[in-house]
Design an enzyme around this catalytic site. Sequence first.
Site, PDB file in Angstrom:
ATOM      1  N   THR A   1     124.108  29.255  96.708  1.00  0.00           N
ATOM      2  CA  THR A   1     123.653  30.617  96.496  1.00  0.00           C
ATOM      3  C   THR A   1     122.169  30.671  96.196  1.00  0.00           C
ATOM      4  OG1 THR A   1     124.263  30.452  94.157  1.00  0.00           O
ATOM      5  CG2 THR A   1     125.891  31.399  95.672  1.00  0.00           C
TER       6      THR A   1
ATOM      7  N   ASN B   1     122.945  22.338  90.983  1.00  0.00           N
ATOM      8  CA  ASN B   1     124.130  22.077  91.789  1.00  0.00           C
ATOM      9  C   ASN B   1     125.248  23.084  91.546  1.00  0.00           C
ATOM     10  OD1 ASN B   1     123.841  19.532  93.519  1.00  0.00           O
ATOM     11  ND2 ASN B   1     122.842  19.007  91.605  1.00  0.00           N
TER      12      ASN B   1
ATOM     13  N   THR C   1     118.274   6.048 103.055  1.00  0.00           N
ATOM     14  CA  THR C   1     117.961   7.226 102.272  1.00  0.00           C
ATOM     15  C   THR C   1     118.682   8.438 102.842  1.00  0.00           C
ATOM     16  OG1 THR C   1     116.176   8.587 101.424  1.00  0.00           O
ATOM     17  CG2 THR C   1     115.930   7.762 103.645  1.00  0.00           C
TER      18      THR C   1
ATOM     19  N   LYS D   1     113.157  12.462 102.798  1.00  0.00           N
ATOM     20  CA  LYS D   1     113.559  13.548 101.924  1.00  0.00           C
ATOM     21  C   LYS D   1     114.792  13.101 101.150  1.00  0.00           C
ATOM     22  CE  LYS D   1     116.426  16.285 102.192  1.00  0.00           C
ATOM     23  NZ  LYS D   1     117.778  16.419 101.542  1.00  0.00           N
TER      24      LYS D   1
END
Length: 408
Positions: A408, A403, A195, A184
């Site tokens: 939120t 970003n 990674t 991921k």
Amino acid sequence: MGDNQFTIIDGGSIIMPRGFKAAGLHCGLKKTDRNDLGIILCDVPAVAAAVYTTNLVQAAPLKVTRESLQDGKLRAIVVNSGNANACTGIQGEEDAYTMRSSAAARFGIDAQDVAVASTGVIGELLKMDRVTTGIVNLPAQLRGDSEGAEAFSQAILTTDLVKKEACVTVQVGGQQVTIAGAAKGSGMIHPNMATMLGFMTTDAVIRHDALQLLLRRTTNLTFNMITVDGDTSTNDMLVAMASGLADNEELSPEHPDWEAFAAGFHYVCQQLAMAIARDGEGASRLIEVRVHGAECDDDAQAIAKTIIGSSLVKSAVFGADANWGRIIAAVGRAGRPVNPETVDIAIGPIPVLEQSRPVVFDEDAALVYLQGDTVDIDVKLHIGDGSATAWGCDLTYDYVRINAAYRT
């Protein structure tokens, strides 16, 4: 097919090597109903190796995983997304140990044989009631088929839009060996070790020192050659597990089939790394930078990553602007030897600079090329034999949007 050293398995996943199962579910760490807790389990003690972030601020799960890997063996990796468990103090460490012990108890294995990984928002304590309840429910979801792999792959994602998987088979001493990986990563991507979170499985019989050496060397040429935004995460971790159930002769660098195995391992890592770069937050294009003719490979790597990490280069690609000036500026500031009079640059099939002099080119053709899904940038320095390839993505409006509202 690969390059005759290995065979690519379309649709392959981390459970394809013998001895591995996986699971994933939603335990409530994410606000959506996407999976956020997963596990990879090996039927037998697996030879294991890992590399970790070089960020001096490191999340609690890395401490726990390092401890688990002291004997070079693992049975399981338990992973959560939605919360990084980083900068969470003593409580965060206790929570990571609780994840380890809870998974061990639930699957009937030694806690020392369980690694822990987390990814998500930094600085928030895990909702451990949800995590431990989720771990209790994991065994019922455990599968040795594509559904288990899919559930796990979904459980490790954060802002990723797509899962990242790759799989190959290799012949070792007449035995078929499988190598697979899942990863991921989408933002905070500028690894100096691995990674964001990566998991490699294989059924090869392999010495621990050989696996660790291969993992580190391959990482330097793949995961360490990608960047999205120049930020190195607090949680980066790449773990490899080898079940040994292929029953091949033990692999080491001296084995006659070592190069074939290493080539297959490299292919899986490179595919995962490229998939992370392609799925960079807000990205619309994959960028591949190839540097040739540096004094050495290390210099070529540094120059390639400087180009791929340049916000100006990334912005120009987003705008489909063949602005080679930004590329040569990045070459010159990489801090490695360059002859400013001998640089060639091509954007895809279009030469734009030869011997550091502008080449008249078709701007319309360049525009069409730069509007494609993948943009190649070739740089030739003509001062040595060093070469390297790096991968990244363009810088879009969506990167800022994602970003600006990450928490939120």
